[in-house]
Design a protein around this motif. Structure first.
Motif, short mmCIF file in Angstrom:
data_model
loop_
_atom_site.label_atom_id
_atom_site.label_comp_id
_atom_site.label_asym_id
_atom_site.label_seq_id
_atom_site.Cartn_x
_atom_site.Cartn_y
_atom_site.Cartn_z
N ILE A 34 9.42 -23.21 14.31
CA ILE A 34 10.79 -22.77 14.07
C ILE A 34 10.89 -21.70 12.98
O ILE A 34 11.53 -20.66 13.17
N LYS A 35 10.25 -21.92 11.85
CA LYS A 35 10.34 -20.97 10.75
C LYS A 35 9.76 -19.61 11.13
O LYS A 35 10.33 -18.56 10.80
N GLN A 36 8.62 -19.62 11.81
CA GLN A 36 7.99 -18.35 12.16
C GLN A 36 8.80 -17.60 13.22
O GLN A 36 8.92 -16.38 13.17
N LEU A 37 9.36 -18.33 14.19
CA LEU A 37 10.22 -17.69 15.17
C LEU A 37 11.41 -17.02 14.49
O LEU A 37 11.76 -15.87 14.80
N GLU A 38 12.02 -17.73 13.56
CA GLU A 38 13.17 -17.19 12.84
C GLU A 38 12.78 -15.96 12.02
O GLU A 38 13.50 -14.96 11.99
N SER A 39 11.64 -16.04 11.35
CA SER A 39 11.22 -14.93 10.50
C SER A 39 10.88 -13.68 11.31
O SER A 39 11.01 -12.55 10.82
N GLU A 40 10.45 -13.88 12.58
CA GLU A 40 10.10 -12.74 13.45
C GLU A 40 11.29 -12.31 14.32
O GLU A 40 11.15 -11.39 15.13
N GLY A 41 12.43 -12.97 14.15
CA GLY A 41 13.62 -12.56 14.88
C GLY A 41 13.64 -12.97 16.34
O GLY A 41 14.34 -12.36 17.15
N VAL A 42 12.87 -14.00 16.70
CA VAL A 42 12.86 -14.49 18.08
C VAL A 42 13.87 -15.63 18.20
O VAL A 42 13.70 -16.68 17.57
N GLN A 43 14.90 -15.40 18.98
CA GLN A 43 15.90 -16.45 19.21
C GLN A 43 15.44 -17.38 20.31
O GLN A 43 14.76 -16.96 21.25
N TRP A 44 15.82 -18.64 20.21
CA TRP A 44 15.41 -19.64 21.20
C TRP A 44 16.65 -20.36 21.71
O TRP A 44 17.44 -20.88 20.93
N THR A 45 16.82 -20.40 23.02
CA THR A 45 17.94 -21.10 23.62
C THR A 45 17.42 -22.21 24.53
O THR A 45 16.59 -21.94 25.40
N LYS A 46 17.89 -23.43 24.30
CA LYS A 46 17.54 -24.53 25.19
C LYS A 46 18.53 -24.56 26.36
O LYS A 46 19.73 -24.61 26.16
N ALA A 47 17.99 -24.50 27.56
CA ALA A 47 18.83 -24.49 28.76
C ALA A 47 19.44 -25.85 29.01
O ALA A 47 18.84 -26.87 28.69
#
Length: 258
Positions: free
Chosen positions: A245-258
């Motif tokens: 989660i932290k690395q995704l946020e720091s790299e600007g990758v948004q995550w959406t759960k369907a």
């Protein structure tokens, strides 16, 4: 033999060989194919293997790519969830590109109430679905097919003609799939031509959406076509691993759960 014993033997063979077959397991364990399929389904639900046509493979590595029509029904409910959610990100007047894959196909199947779209597609199965949806009035606009030599197993166009055409297009939103998505191993596929096509599509797009079901998370396949943070958005039927989660946020990758 108890079910727990069979499942233990199945996992032992899977770890040793990377792949098991329904026929081979039924013969060795002296049970019916129906029983083996039931065991594999339970192990699949526990994310201990991935069911493919005729058997199963390790969940963290794709040994081969089954033909498109054989992959269509694998994890179909999850793919439908992802496709439906991804379709919500498409707005009127968007220039949209669809990559290759059975999850991406589900976006086309859920397109509705969209107007003046321009849709760029290189997958024959997705093209056919888009034609039917447009003729039925689910969306308006135009469809551009990236022509070339057709891979009849994976149902998409390949070659320099297709790539040259793609290089002339500017895309608002690209929706791509993968055999594996991993922070460590990047975004991977088995098919090199498909990987090169998706890489080029990413470069031509303002926004990139990766659509995958949970079995692709932290998995890897033979060919890495881009880094994990070369997409802007991941749409999946599950949440990301907690340690991502932290690395995704720091790299600007948004995550959406369907």
């Amino acid at each position: 033999m108890l079910q727990v014993e069979r499942m233990s033997l199945i996992l032992a063979e899977l770890n040793a060989n990377g792949r098991v077959t329904v026929n081979g397991l039924a013969e060795r364990l002296m049970v019916s194919k129906v029983t083996i399929r039931r065991d594999l389904e339970l192990l699949n639900q526990e994310n201990k293997l991935l069911i493919v046509h005729g058997g199963a493979i390790k969940p963290n590595f794709r040994l081969y790519e089954a033909p498109f029509n054989q992959r269509h029904d694998i994890n179909i409910d999850e793919k439908k969830q992802v496709g439906q959610k991804a379709a919500e990100f498409i707005q009127d007047y968007d220039v949209v590109a669809f990559g290759v894959g059975t999850t991406t196909l589900q976006i086309a199947k859920h397109l509705q109430n969209k107007h003046n779209l321009t849709i760029i597609v290189g997958c024959v199965s997705i093209l056919n679905q888009l034609i039917e949806r447009k003729k039925s009035g689910f969306f308006t606009g135009k469809i551009i097919f990236l022509g070339g030599e057709i891979d009849t197993d994976q149902m998409f166009a390949t070659g320099t003609v297709m790539m040259d055409m793609l290089d002339r297009l500017n895309i608002d939103k690209a929706f791509i799939g993968a055999n594996g998505y991993s922070i460590v191993n990047g975004i991977t596929t088995y098919n090199i031509d498909e990987g090169n096509f998706l890489k080029r599509m990413i470069l031509r797009s303002s926004e990139v959406y990766l659509v995958v079901d949970h079995t692709k998370i932290d998995a890897k396949s033979m060919y890495k076509y881009t880094e994990f943070n070369d997409v802007n958005h991941v749409i999946c039927d599950s949440e990301p691993p907690s340690d991502w989660i932290k690395q995704l946020e720091s790299e600007g990758v948004q995550w959406t759960k369907a």
